[in-house]
Design a protein around this motif. Structure first.
Motif, PDB file in Angstrom:
ATOM      1  N   ARG A 195       0.815  -1.216   0.000  1.00  0.00           N
ATOM      2  CA  ARG A 195       0.000   0.000   0.000  1.00  0.00           C
ATOM      3  C   ARG A 195       0.853   1.273   0.000  1.00  0.00           C
ATOM      4  O   ARG A 195       0.339   2.359   0.262  1.00  0.00           O
ATOM      5  CB  ARG A 195      -0.935  -0.024   1.202  1.00  0.00           C
ATOM      6  CG  ARG A 195      -1.950  -1.170   1.061  1.00  0.00           C
ATOM      7  CD  ARG A 195      -2.927  -1.231   2.166  1.00  0.00           C
ATOM      8  NE  ARG A 195      -3.789  -0.062   2.197  1.00  0.00           N
ATOM      9  CZ  ARG A 195      -4.810   0.055   3.019  1.00  0.00           C
ATOM     10  NH1 ARG A 195      -5.086  -0.908   3.860  1.00  0.00           N
ATOM     11  NH2 ARG A 195      -5.548   1.142   3.022  1.00  0.00           N
ATOM     12  N   ALA A 196       2.128   1.114  -0.299  1.00  0.00           N
ATOM     13  CA  ALA A 196       3.026   2.279  -0.354  1.00  0.00           C
ATOM     14  C   ALA A 196       2.475   3.279  -1.361  1.00  0.00           C
ATOM     15  O   ALA A 196       2.022   2.919  -2.437  1.00  0.00           O
ATOM     16  CB  ALA A 196       4.432   1.843  -0.735  1.00  0.00           C
ATOM     17  N   GLY A 197       2.482   4.529  -0.991  1.00  0.00           N
ATOM     18  CA  GLY A 197       1.975   5.574  -1.874  1.00  0.00           C
ATOM     19  C   GLY A 197       0.502   5.878  -1.661  1.00  0.00           C
ATOM     20  O   GLY A 197      -0.021   6.854  -2.195  1.00  0.00           O
ATOM     21  N   ASP A 198      -0.194   5.050  -0.873  1.00  0.00           N
ATOM     22  CA  ASP A 198      -1.618   5.274  -0.603  1.00  0.00           C
ATOM     23  C   ASP A 198      -1.843   6.094   0.657  1.00  0.00           C
ATOM     24  O   ASP A 198      -2.979   6.317   1.049  1.00  0.00           O
ATOM     25  CB  ASP A 198      -2.355   3.936  -0.445  1.00  0.00           C
ATOM     26  CG  ASP A 198      -2.404   3.132  -1.726  1.00  0.00           C
ATOM     27  OD1 ASP A 198      -2.100   3.691  -2.798  1.00  0.00           O
ATOM     28  OD2 ASP A 198      -2.744   1.938  -1.648  1.00  0.00           O
ATOM     29  N   GLY A 199      -0.771   6.515   1.305  1.00  0.00           N
ATOM     30  CA  GLY A 199      -0.901   7.246   2.552  1.00  0.00           C
ATOM     31  C   GLY A 199      -0.871   6.304   3.743  1.00  0.00           C
ATOM     32  O   GLY A 199      -0.824   5.091   3.590  1.00  0.00           O
ATOM     33  N   PRO A 200      -0.895   6.874   4.948  1.00  0.00           N
ATOM     34  CA  PRO A 200      -0.810   6.060   6.167  1.00  0.00           C
ATOM     35  C   PRO A 200      -2.000   5.114   6.312  1.00  0.00           C
ATOM     36  O   PRO A 200      -3.106   5.398   5.862  1.00  0.00           O
ATOM     37  CB  PRO A 200      -0.815   7.095   7.295  1.00  0.00           C
ATOM     38  CG  PRO A 200      -0.497   8.388   6.653  1.00  0.00           C
ATOM     39  CD  PRO A 200      -0.949   8.304   5.232  1.00  0.00           C
TER      40      PRO A 200
ATOM     41  N   GLY B 119      -1.759   7.105  10.679  1.00  0.00           N
ATOM     42  CA  GLY B 119      -1.526   5.667  10.623  1.00  0.00           C
ATOM     43  C   GLY B 119      -0.055   5.395  10.408  1.00  0.00           C
ATOM     44  O   GLY B 119       0.802   6.204  10.760  1.00  0.00           O
ATOM     45  N   TYR B 120       0.227   4.270   9.781  1.00  0.00           N
ATOM     46  CA  TYR B 120       1.602   3.829   9.567  1.00  0.00           C
ATOM     47  C   TYR B 120       1.911   3.711   8.082  1.00  0.00           C
ATOM     48  O   TYR B 120       1.049   3.396   7.277  1.00  0.00           O
ATOM     49  CB  TYR B 120       1.826   2.459  10.223  1.00  0.00           C
ATOM     50  CG  TYR B 120       1.673   2.485  11.719  1.00  0.00           C
ATOM     51  CD1 TYR B 120       2.750   2.785  12.544  1.00  0.00           C
ATOM     52  CD2 TYR B 120       0.446   2.207  12.315  1.00  0.00           C
ATOM     53  CE1 TYR B 120       2.618   2.808  13.916  1.00  0.00           C
ATOM     54  CE2 TYR B 120       0.299   2.234  13.689  1.00  0.00           C
ATOM     55  CZ  TYR B 120       1.385   2.533  14.490  1.00  0.00           C
ATOM     56  OH  TYR B 120       1.250   2.557  15.853  1.00  0.00           O
ATOM     57  N   SER B 121       3.158   3.975   7.773  1.00  0.00           N
ATOM     58  CA  SER B 121       3.665   3.782   6.412  1.00  0.00           C
ATOM     59  C   SER B 121       5.133   3.376   6.533  1.00  0.00           C
ATOM     60  O   SER B 121       5.761   3.604   7.563  1.00  0.00           O
ATOM     61  CB  SER B 121       3.525   5.065   5.586  1.00  0.00           C
ATOM     62  OG  SER B 121       4.226   6.128   6.207  1.00  0.00           O
ATOM     63  N   LEU B 122       5.659   2.773   5.480  1.00  0.00           N
ATOM     64  CA  LEU B 122       7.072   2.393   5.510  1.00  0.00           C
ATOM     65  C   LEU B 122       7.944   3.643   5.564  1.00  0.00           C
ATOM     66  O   LEU B 122       7.668   4.627   4.885  1.00  0.00           O
ATOM     67  CB  LEU B 122       7.442   1.560   4.285  1.00  0.00           C
ATOM     68  CG  LEU B 122       6.883   0.150   4.216  1.00  0.00           C
ATOM     69  CD1 LEU B 122       7.353  -0.532   2.934  1.00  0.00           C
ATOM     70  CD2 LEU B 122       7.285  -0.678   5.426  1.00  0.00           C
ATOM     71  N   ALA B 123       8.991   3.587   6.351  1.00  0.00           N
ATOM     72  CA  ALA B 123       9.920   4.710   6.483  1.00  0.00           C
ATOM     73  C   ALA B 123      10.930   4.732   5.343  1.00  0.00           C
ATOM     74  O   ALA B 123      11.530   5.762   5.061  1.00  0.00           O
ATOM     75  CB  ALA B 123      10.647   4.641   7.821  1.00  0.00           C
ATOM     76  N   ARG B 124      11.121   3.569   4.713  1.00  0.00           N
ATOM     77  CA  ARG B 124      12.066   3.443   3.603  1.00  0.00           C
ATOM     78  C   ARG B 124      11.416   2.629   2.498  1.00  0.00           C
ATOM     79  O   ARG B 124      10.384   1.999   2.694  1.00  0.00           O
ATOM     80  CB  ARG B 124      13.344   2.725   4.064  1.00  0.00           C
ATOM     81  CG  ARG B 124      14.104   3.463   5.146  1.00  0.00           C
ATOM     82  CD  ARG B 124      15.297   2.668   5.634  1.00  0.00           C
ATOM     83  NE  ARG B 124      14.847   1.778   6.700  1.00  0.00           N
ATOM     84  CZ  ARG B 124      15.432   0.647   7.029  1.00  0.00           C
ATOM     85  NH1 ARG B 124      16.494   0.229   6.381  1.00  0.00           N
ATOM     86  NH2 ARG B 124      14.977  -0.102   8.012  1.00  0.00           N
TER      87      ARG B 124
END
Length: 163
Positions: free
Chosen positions: A20-25, A64-69
């Protein structure tokens, strides 16, 4: 080595965020619901991964959460280390048979085997990136050098007929 629930759930959560990277937290509750995991585990794992710099957290209504890298910068070892707090429990250190016998100052011919195993496990986990796991199993098997999956031959079972 035994893969614990913490490690497995950590990888599932990290892969969810990678997809879901790019979809926001994404909230921990949403990750838990979509992956059918216990919410309490997910929240604790995401907190551990945030502390390890694998995920970022954003507060607020759209938080929410998202990848840091990027997923190609995060290894399976990174995720397991953060989720589990270790990748290999060196049992003779954490649960010594005998304090005197298992002390580092003592001569133990078994300890080098466990240390070598720990090193090899870490090397394998370090060699696989989160991005490697975003494909189907057959692609991942090939990527990590495993043969294609073959259904186990169970004695007494009937063969599967192909149309």
């Amino acid at each position: 080595m035994r893969i614990t629930t913490w490690a497995e759930y950590g990888l599932i959560c990290a892969l969810h965020l990678a997809r879901r990277a790019g979809d926001g937290p994404v909230t921990g509750r949403d990750v838990a619901a979509r992956e059918r995991l216990p919410g309490d585990y997910v929240e604790q794992i995401l907190l551990r991964m945030r502390r390890a710099g694998i995920v970022n957290s954003t507060r607020g209504a759209r938080g929410g959460y998202s990848l840091a890298r990027s997923p190609d910068e995060i290894t399976v070892r990174d995720v397991i280390q953060a989720s589990e707090l270790t990748t290999f429990d060196l049992h003779c250190v954490t649960h010594p048979v005998d304090a005197g016998r298992c002390a580092e100052a003592e001569n133990c011919s078994i300890r080098p085997v466990w240390l070598l195993l720990q090193k090899r496990i870490d090397e394998v986990l370090e060699s696989v990136k989160l991005s490697d796991l975003l494909d189907d199993e057959s692609v991942v098997r090939d990527r990590v050098g495993l043969p294609a999956y073959a259904a186990p031959d169970v004695p007494g079972s009937l063969p599967i007929l192909q149309p």
